[in-house]
Design a protein around this motif. Sequence first.
Motif, short mmCIF file in Angstrom:
data_model
loop_
_atom_site.label_atom_id
_atom_site.label_comp_id
_atom_site.label_asym_id
_atom_site.label_seq_id
_atom_site.Cartn_x
_atom_site.Cartn_y
_atom_site.Cartn_z
N UNK A 50 0.83 -1.21 0.00
CA UNK A 50 0.00 0.00 0.00
C UNK A 50 0.86 1.25 0.00
N UNK A 51 1.93 1.25 0.83
CA UNK A 51 2.83 2.40 0.86
C UNK A 51 3.50 2.61 -0.49
N UNK A 52 3.85 1.52 -1.13
CA UNK A 52 4.49 1.63 -2.44
C UNK A 52 3.54 2.22 -3.47
N UNK A 57 1.82 6.79 -6.63
CA UNK A 57 0.80 7.79 -6.95
C UNK A 57 1.34 9.21 -6.73
N UNK A 58 2.06 9.42 -5.62
CA UNK A 58 2.63 10.74 -5.34
C UNK A 58 3.69 11.11 -6.37
N UNK A 90 2.33 15.56 -4.72
CA UNK A 90 1.13 16.31 -5.07
C UNK A 90 0.26 16.66 -3.88
N UNK A 91 0.20 15.77 -2.88
CA UNK A 91 -0.64 16.03 -1.70
C UNK A 91 -0.05 17.11 -0.81
N UNK A 92 1.25 17.38 -0.95
CA UNK A 92 1.90 18.38 -0.11
C UNK A 92 2.25 19.66 -0.85
#
Length: 327
Positions: A50-52, A57-58, A90-92
Amino acid sequence: MSKLRKSSKQKLYAGCIGAGIVGIIFAGYLMVNIHQMNEVRKQAEVEAELKWKVYEQEQRTAKKGWVVVRDISPGEQIASNDLKGIKVPGSQAPSNLLANKSEVSGTIAKIELKKGSVLTSAMITADEPTPKDLRNRELKVVVLPNSLKSGDEVDIRIQFPTGQDYILLSKKKISRLEGPIVWVTLNEQEILSLSSAIVDAYLHKASIYALTYVDPQFQPKAIPTYPPNAQVLALMNSDPNLIHIAEQKLSKQLRDSLENAINSSNSVISTPVERSLSEEIAAQHVGATIENPAIGIDTRNEYENEQDHQEQTKILTQDGNSDPYAK
């Protein structure tokens, strides 16, 4: 002898049974432990996957940005070799992140930038840093356009009864608007020029008004043409309260003009009873003495106007010259 052998055999059987029981318990514990370890390993594998996926995605949505490689003080120019490119998840990534190096190189730091700071448009400016003498100024004595709104850019002008019309302040952005009061930013020279114009307008019955730009993005800034009056500046130096008095008087004149317009619009009262009631209410709130309701003469206003005229004449004759631009 046979009894001894029989006893030994029983002890041997008992030892084997005990060892077997211990082995079974150990094997069960080992199996349970192995099962738990397998579960933990599977859970760790799922979390790692999941982390990968989140990382991938990021990376796909990552935005390019720039950081400074040294500490930069406010007002200091940012050179090309002060920058290092990075990728921000992208989230940051902030919405005003600067992606192009050309947008950053050669600009001026608005605030102190520590080494490693990610640059945004709010941190830099293409112009010179904010001048030290820039101040917010409240204006109450300017005749404003009816369609004026906050954010508009205007020229503030002064017009004398002789027809002389000068640009006082050029392309000023209305930072705040509350009814007939506006706020603009002025430097020290503009503040002094405005003060001179306010006193000029008070002494010589001039009008200070604002005109909006049609297309401020493409229209260049006008060049101010108003020459501060040396005599007015001398009067301001000799009487520090003069600018305050002039501003109060001009503000009152604007208010009187507004009330006259309101009274004119209310002059179409349908019945004598309504007209009498309106005059009574106005007299209670304003304290005006009305001699003739049909004509509407206000003796108090006439007395104040006469006082203003005498006061202005006294100020103008201090130097023996009433010309605002006489040399």
